[in-house]
Design a protein around this motif. Structure first.
Motif, PDB file in Angstrom:
ATOM      1  N   THR A   1      19.318  -9.092 -12.234  1.00  0.00           N
ATOM      2  CA  THR A   1      19.155  -9.663 -10.903  1.00  0.00           C
ATOM      3  C   THR A   1      17.693 -10.090 -10.776  1.00  0.00           C
ATOM      4  O   THR A   1      16.864  -9.769 -11.630  1.00  0.00           O
TER       5      THR A   1
ATOM      6  N   LEU B   1      19.961  -8.205  -4.417  1.00  0.00           N
ATOM      7  CA  LEU B   1      21.058  -9.077  -3.986  1.00  0.00           C
ATOM      8  C   LEU B   1      21.083  -9.252  -2.473  1.00  0.00           C
ATOM      9  O   LEU B   1      21.371 -10.345  -1.980  1.00  0.00           O
ATOM     10  N   LEU B   2      20.781  -8.200  -1.736  1.00  0.00           N
ATOM     11  CA  LEU B   2      20.778  -8.312  -0.273  1.00  0.00           C
ATOM     12  C   LEU B   2      19.605  -9.152   0.223  1.00  0.00           C
ATOM     13  O   LEU B   2      19.701  -9.793   1.267  1.00  0.00           O
TER      14      LEU B   2
ATOM     15  N   PRO C   1      21.176 -13.290  -0.591  1.00  0.00           N
ATOM     16  CA  PRO C   1      22.644 -13.335  -0.672  1.00  0.00           C
ATOM     17  C   PRO C   1      23.158 -14.528  -1.481  1.00  0.00           C
ATOM     18  O   PRO C   1      22.630 -15.638  -1.374  1.00  0.00           O
ATOM     19  N   GLY C   2      24.160 -14.258  -2.316  1.00  0.00           N
ATOM     20  CA  GLY C   2      24.755 -15.305  -3.133  1.00  0.00           C
ATOM     21  C   GLY C   2      23.941 -15.701  -4.344  1.00  0.00           C
ATOM     22  O   GLY C   2      24.269 -16.671  -5.021  1.00  0.00           O
TER      23      GLY C   2
ATOM     24  N   PRO D   1      27.334 -16.467  -9.101  1.00  0.00           N
ATOM     25  CA  PRO D   1      26.824 -15.924  -7.846  1.00  0.00           C
ATOM     26  C   PRO D   1      27.442 -14.553  -7.567  1.00  0.00           C
ATOM     27  O   PRO D   1      28.615 -14.322  -7.862  1.00  0.00           O
TER      28      PRO D   1
ATOM     29  N   THR E   1      28.084 -11.152  -4.889  1.00  0.00           N
ATOM     30  CA  THR E   1      28.168 -10.626  -3.531  1.00  0.00           C
ATOM     31  C   THR E   1      28.276  -9.113  -3.618  1.00  0.00           C
ATOM     32  O   THR E   1      28.755  -8.569  -4.617  1.00  0.00           O
ATOM     33  N   VAL E   2      27.837  -8.457  -2.576  1.00  0.00           N
ATOM     34  CA  VAL E   2      27.929  -7.003  -2.461  1.00  0.00           C
ATOM     35  C   VAL E   2      28.960  -6.696  -1.385  1.00  0.00           C
ATOM     36  O   VAL E   2      28.882  -7.259  -0.288  1.00  0.00           O
ATOM     37  N   SER E   3      29.899  -5.806  -1.699  1.00  0.00           N
ATOM     38  CA  SER E   3      30.923  -5.467  -0.714  1.00  0.00           C
ATOM     39  C   SER E   3      31.092  -3.953  -0.589  1.00  0.00           C
ATOM     40  O   SER E   3      31.182  -3.248  -1.593  1.00  0.00           O
TER      41      SER E   3
ATOM     42  N   ILE F   1      29.681  -4.780  -6.638  1.00  0.00           N
ATOM     43  CA  ILE F   1      29.098  -6.108  -6.812  1.00  0.00           C
ATOM     44  C   ILE F   1      30.193  -6.954  -7.454  1.00  0.00           C
ATOM     45  O   ILE F   1      30.764  -6.561  -8.482  1.00  0.00           O
ATOM     46  N   GLU F   2      30.480  -8.095  -6.857  1.00  0.00           N
ATOM     47  CA  GLU F   2      31.468  -9.013  -7.414  1.00  0.00           C
ATOM     48  C   GLU F   2      30.751 -10.290  -7.833  1.00  0.00           C
ATOM     49  O   GLU F   2      30.025 -10.894  -7.033  1.00  0.00           O
TER      50      GLU F   2
END
Length: 129
Positions: A23, A60-61, A64-65, A84, A86-88, A118-119
């Motif tokens: 990252t 990542l936050l 974003p993306g 890209p 995303t965090v969920s 993380i996706e």
């Protein structure tokens, strides 16, 4: 390599080897961390289980993306999956990530407080297999 992946690449991604996630920190420098991940070829999606207090989540936050890369290597063979991220914290998405992790690694992921997934929507693949 292109998506969808070859059977050789799919097979390699099911093996248990050293993996890293890269990252980008807010200052622009790379952050590389060892991870375990799962590959969902149907959805062209990588999932990484982790906790909210990790540097990779902070990175990542903060952006974003942003694009990330997961790399798996074993001797001269390697594959890098990029896209890209995303965090969920959505319970169903975290549960799906944990289910796939347990299937690949034969045990559930660690369950620290703040477990998230993380996706990575993979759109670029490189490798030597």
């Amino acid at each position: 390599m292109r998506l969808p992946l070859s059977p050789v690449a799919e097979s390699f991604l099911s093996e248990n080897h050293v993996c890293t996630l890269t990252t980008i920190r807010p200052d622009g420098s790379p952050h590389v961390a060892p991870v375990r991940f799962t590959w969902d070829g149907d959805a062209e999606l990588v999932r990484v289980m982790t906790a909210t207090d990790r540097q990779k989540i902070n990175n990542l936050l903060a952006s974003p993306g942003s694009r990330v890369a997961v790399c798996q290597a074993a001797g001269p063979r390697w594959i890098t999956l990029e896209g890209p991220a995303t965090v969920s914290a959505d319970p169903q998405r975290v549960l799906e990530g944990a289910r796939r992790y347990a299937k690949r690694y034969w045990s559930g992921p660690p369950t620290p407080p703040g477990l998230v997934v993380i996706e990575i929507a993979v759109d670029h693949v490189m490798g030597l297999l």
